[in-house]
Design a protein around this motif. Structure first.
Motif, PDB file in Angstrom:
ATOM      1  N   ARG A  56       0.793  -1.050  -0.176  1.00 49.28           N
ATOM      2  CA  ARG A  56      -0.137   0.060   0.098  1.00 49.28           C
ATOM      3  C   ARG A  56       0.813   1.237   0.103  1.00 49.28           C
ATOM      4  O   ARG A  56       1.724   1.376   0.642  1.00 49.28           O
ATOM      5  N   GLU A  57       0.446   2.469  -0.613  1.00 58.14           N
ATOM      6  CA  GLU A  57       1.195   3.553  -0.885  1.00 58.14           C
ATOM      7  C   GLU A  57       0.604   4.692   0.050  1.00 58.14           C
ATOM      8  O   GLU A  57      -0.625   4.782   0.391  1.00 58.14           O
ATOM      9  N   CYS A  58       1.423   5.434   0.425  1.00 54.55           N
ATOM     10  CA  CYS A  58       0.948   6.768   1.159  1.00 54.55           C
ATOM     11  C   CYS A  58       0.042   7.693   0.174  1.00 54.55           C
ATOM     12  O   CYS A  58       0.326   7.657  -1.114  1.00 54.55           O
ATOM     13  N   ARG A  59      -0.788   8.156   0.912  1.00 56.05           N
ATOM     14  CA  ARG A  59      -1.693   9.014   0.189  1.00 56.05           C
ATOM     15  C   ARG A  59      -1.759  10.421   0.527  1.00 56.05           C
ATOM     16  O   ARG A  59      -1.771  10.769   1.688  1.00 56.05           O
ATOM     17  N   ALA A  60      -1.884  11.444  -0.356  1.00 57.44           N
ATOM     18  CA  ALA A  60      -2.097  12.853  -0.014  1.00 57.44           C
ATOM     19  C   ALA A  60      -3.650  13.133   0.753  1.00 57.44           C
ATOM     20  O   ALA A  60      -4.577  12.483   0.535  1.00 57.44           O
ATOM     21  N   LEU A  61      -3.672  13.962   1.486  1.00 57.51           N
ATOM     22  CA  LEU A  61      -4.916  14.703   2.052  1.00 57.51           C
ATOM     23  C   LEU A  61      -5.661  15.091   1.023  1.00 57.51           C
ATOM     24  O   LEU A  61      -5.269  15.674   0.118  1.00 57.51           O
ATOM     25  N   ARG A  62      -6.847  14.644   0.821  1.00 58.75           N
ATOM     26  CA  ARG A  62      -7.728  14.967  -0.095  1.00 58.75           C
ATOM     27  C   ARG A  62      -8.859  15.752   0.415  1.00 58.75           C
ATOM     28  O   ARG A  62      -9.205  15.870   1.654  1.00 58.75           O
ATOM     29  N   MET A  63      -9.416  16.646  -0.221  1.00 54.33           N
ATOM     30  CA  MET A  63     -10.653  17.377   0.060  1.00 54.33           C
ATOM     31  C   MET A  63     -11.785  16.651   0.760  1.00 54.33           C
ATOM     32  O   MET A  63     -12.039  15.666  -0.026  1.00 54.33           O
ATOM     33  N   LEU A  64     -12.497  17.072   1.803  1.00 54.62           N
ATOM     34  CA  LEU A  64     -13.697  16.648   2.366  1.00 54.62           C
ATOM     35  C   LEU A  64     -14.890  16.754   1.373  1.00 54.62           C
ATOM     36  O   LEU A  64     -14.933  17.806   0.707  1.00 54.62           O
ATOM     37  N   HIS A  86      -7.820   8.789   7.526  1.00 51.51           N
ATOM     38  CA  HIS A  86      -6.248   8.962   6.859  1.00 51.51           C
ATOM     39  C   HIS A  86      -5.122   8.752   7.732  1.00 51.51           C
ATOM     40  O   HIS A  86      -4.415   7.881   7.277  1.00 51.51           O
ATOM     41  N   ARG A  87      -5.471   9.011   9.078  1.00 56.37           N
ATOM     42  CA  ARG A  87      -4.474   8.565  10.110  1.00 56.37           C
ATOM     43  C   ARG A  87      -4.637   7.204  10.415  1.00 56.37           C
ATOM     44  O   ARG A  87      -3.303   6.689  10.422  1.00 56.37           O
ATOM     45  N   GLN A  88      -5.272   6.465  10.517  1.00 56.33           N
ATOM     46  CA  GLN A  88      -5.459   5.076  10.721  1.00 56.33           C
ATOM     47  C   GLN A  88      -4.685   4.326   9.520  1.00 56.33           C
ATOM     48  O   GLN A  88      -3.891   3.511   9.692  1.00 56.33           O
ATOM     49  N   TYR A  89      -5.175   4.705   8.471  1.00 52.14           N
ATOM     50  CA  TYR A  89      -4.608   4.113   6.919  1.00 52.14           C
ATOM     51  C   TYR A  89      -3.232   4.259   7.417  1.00 52.14           C
ATOM     52  O   TYR A  89      -2.447   3.419   6.966  1.00 52.14           O
ATOM     53  N   HIS A  90      -2.569   5.614   7.355  1.00 56.09           N
ATOM     54  CA  HIS A  90      -1.094   5.719   7.448  1.00 56.09           C
ATOM     55  C   HIS A  90      -0.500   5.077   8.657  1.00 56.09           C
ATOM     56  O   HIS A  90       0.742   4.786   8.484  1.00 56.09           O
ATOM     57  N   GLN A 104       2.157  11.658   7.317  1.00 61.74           N
ATOM     58  CA  GLN A 104       0.860  11.647   6.954  1.00 61.74           C
ATOM     59  C   GLN A 104      -0.219  11.471   8.329  1.00 61.74           C
ATOM     60  O   GLN A 104      -1.111  12.267   8.367  1.00 61.74           O
ATOM     61  N   LEU A 105       0.361  11.231   9.383  1.00 64.58           N
ATOM     62  CA  LEU A 105      -0.217  10.916  10.692  1.00 64.58           C
ATOM     63  C   LEU A 105      -0.181  12.263  11.353  1.00 64.58           C
ATOM     64  O   LEU A 105      -1.174  12.679  11.804  1.00 64.58           O
ATOM     65  N   LEU A 106       0.838  13.134  11.237  1.00 65.91           N
ATOM     66  CA  LEU A 106       0.906  14.501  11.725  1.00 65.91           C
ATOM     67  C   LEU A 106      -0.306  15.488  10.783  1.00 65.91           C
ATOM     68  O   LEU A 106      -0.822  16.382  11.336  1.00 65.91           O
ATOM     69  N   GLU A 107       0.132  15.271   9.409  1.00 63.55           N
ATOM     70  CA  GLU A 107      -1.072  16.063   8.458  1.00 63.55           C
ATOM     71  C   GLU A 107      -2.416  15.828   8.812  1.00 63.55           C
ATOM     72  O   GLU A 107      -3.276  16.885   8.908  1.00 63.55           O
ATOM     73  N   ALA A 108      -2.735  14.618   9.266  1.00 63.68           N
ATOM     74  CA  ALA A 108      -4.123  14.303   9.495  1.00 63.68           C
ATOM     75  C   ALA A 108      -4.404  14.949  11.022  1.00 63.68           C
ATOM     76  O   ALA A 108      -5.724  15.535  11.106  1.00 63.68           O
ATOM     77  N   GLY A 109      -3.640  14.961  11.926  1.00 61.49           N
ATOM     78  CA  GLY A 109      -3.799  15.579  12.949  1.00 61.49           C
ATOM     79  C   GLY A 109      -3.978  17.280  12.889  1.00 61.49           C
ATOM     80  O   GLY A 109      -5.127  17.782  13.565  1.00 61.49           O
ATOM     81  N   ALA A 110      -3.122  17.601  11.893  1.00 64.37           N
ATOM     82  CA  ALA A 110      -3.366  19.133  11.596  1.00 64.37           C
ATOM     83  C   ALA A 110      -4.759  19.345  11.185  1.00 64.37           C
ATOM     84  O   ALA A 110      -5.193  20.545  11.340  1.00 64.37           O
ATOM     85  N   LEU A 111      -5.269  18.553  10.163  1.00 62.79           N
ATOM     86  CA  LEU A 111      -6.482  18.595   9.755  1.00 62.79           C
ATOM     87  C   LEU A 111      -7.709  18.637  10.580  1.00 62.79           C
ATOM     88  O   LEU A 111      -8.557  19.558  10.735  1.00 62.79           O
ATOM     89  N   MET A 112      -7.623  17.761  11.686  1.00 66.28           N
ATOM     90  CA  MET A 112      -8.458  17.660  12.727  1.00 66.28           C
ATOM     91  C   MET A 112      -8.462  19.108  13.344  1.00 66.28           C
ATOM     92  O   MET A 112      -9.799  19.465  13.920  1.00 66.28           O
ATOM     93  N   ARG A 113      -7.136  19.531  13.825  1.00 68.48           N
ATOM     94  CA  ARG A 113      -7.183  20.811  14.475  1.00 68.48           C
ATOM     95  C   ARG A 113      -7.668  22.066  13.763  1.00 68.48           C
ATOM     96  O   ARG A 113      -8.464  22.704  14.430  1.00 68.48           O
TER      97      ARG A 113
END
Length: 289
Positions: A56-64, A86-90, A104-113
């Motif tokens: 499996r490959e890393c994925r960029a954050l996509r729009m909601l 997104h966080r759990q996948y990565h 990507q875990l950190l980017e997902a956290g930033a999106l939640m914030r």
């Protein structure tokens, strides 16, 4: 030599009763340590193996993406679920040896914030205290420790993950809110988005409408990243290709800041900055009405 990996998996499904009881049991099990919250069911794992276990490959954050008539309340849940998935996948990738997935875990956290910041006028900060504390703990663990196994199988780390999941399942952003505040959450998300998109663009233009030196570019990187996340969260009413193109150009500025040459600001970054502040909004901007 054949390597065989054994995973002891526990799947829990609520047949009857309250979700709080299931959350309590999960937290009790987490105290044992040595367990990790997975993002894939046994069926999904089996299908993946049957397909040859393609990496499996890393994925960029996509729009909601949301239904057209979604409320602010529905959008909060959808946004947090989107970021958490997104966080759990990565995390799954990171735990299995893909080092790039950690970012990507950190980017997902930033999106939640950013979602909590956007709805801060409707959801009091005190309501999100528990969620933000759990997220902060996870982010610190991931940021300072590169050993995925050490992080992901830590009991305190798992407990913090369960807080995020429980908070989402129970829609805990509604807690301790009066009727007036809850009515605000019933407002149309599209209308809210257009106002907030205007604010995000105005903030970027106020910062990047004039030349910056290297130090000031670095100082504004976090603000730029927050507003990119805002575009991802607020644009579901508009064509994805249009939104992605708009965001890609701001990501070019982000990339330029992250890779500033030792000699200072180059002409490429300056040209990109000028082009971005002159972009025409794709949303129903108050300036264009």
């Amino acid at each position: 030599m054949i390597k065989i990996e054994f995973d002891l998996e526990l799947e829990m499904e609520l047949k009857a009763g309250q979700t709080d009881d299931l959350s309590a049991l999960s937290q009790e099990l987490a105290e044992w340590g040595g367990m990790r919250q997975g993002s894939l069911s046994k069926a999904a794992r089996g299908y993946h193996l049957a397909q040859g276990a393609v990496p499996r490959e890393c994925r960029a954050l996509r729009m909601l993406t949301l239904p057209a008539n979604s409320t602010i309340d529905q959008a909060i849940g959808a946004a947090l679920e989107h970021a958490l998935a997104h966080r759990q996948y990565h995390e799954e990738l990171w735990a299995r040896g893909e080092r790039k997935a950690r970012l990507q875990l950190l980017e997902a956290g930033a999106l939640m914030r950013e979602m909590l910041v956007l709805v801060g006028g409707a959801v009091p900060r005190k309501v999100t205290t528990l969620f933000r504390a759990a997220l902060t703990h996870l982010e610190k663990q991931v940021a300072r420790e590169t050993d995925a196994e050490k992080v992901c199988y830590d009991a305190n780390y798992l407990n913090s993950e369960l807080v995020l999941t429980s908070w989402l399942v129970n829609s805990s952003w509604r807690e301790h809110m009066d009727n007036k505040s809850r009515m605000r959450l019933m407002g149309l998300y599209k209308r809210f988005c257009d106002v907030m998109l205007d604010r995000a663009m105005a903030e970027l233009r106020s910062v990047f409408s004039h030349p910056l030196d290297a130090d000031h570019y670095q100082q504004q990187l976090a603000r730029l990243q927050c507003n990119i996340n805002a575009f991802l969260l607020l644009s579901s009413a508009y064509p994805e290709t249009t939104v992605e193109s708009f965001i890609a150009q701001w990501r070019a500025v982000e990339h330029g800041i992250k890779h500033l040459p030792a000699s200072g600001v180059d002409s490429v970054l300056e040209n990109t900055r000028r082009q971005e502040v002159e972009q025409t909004p794709y949303w129903l901007s108050s300036a264009s009405v």
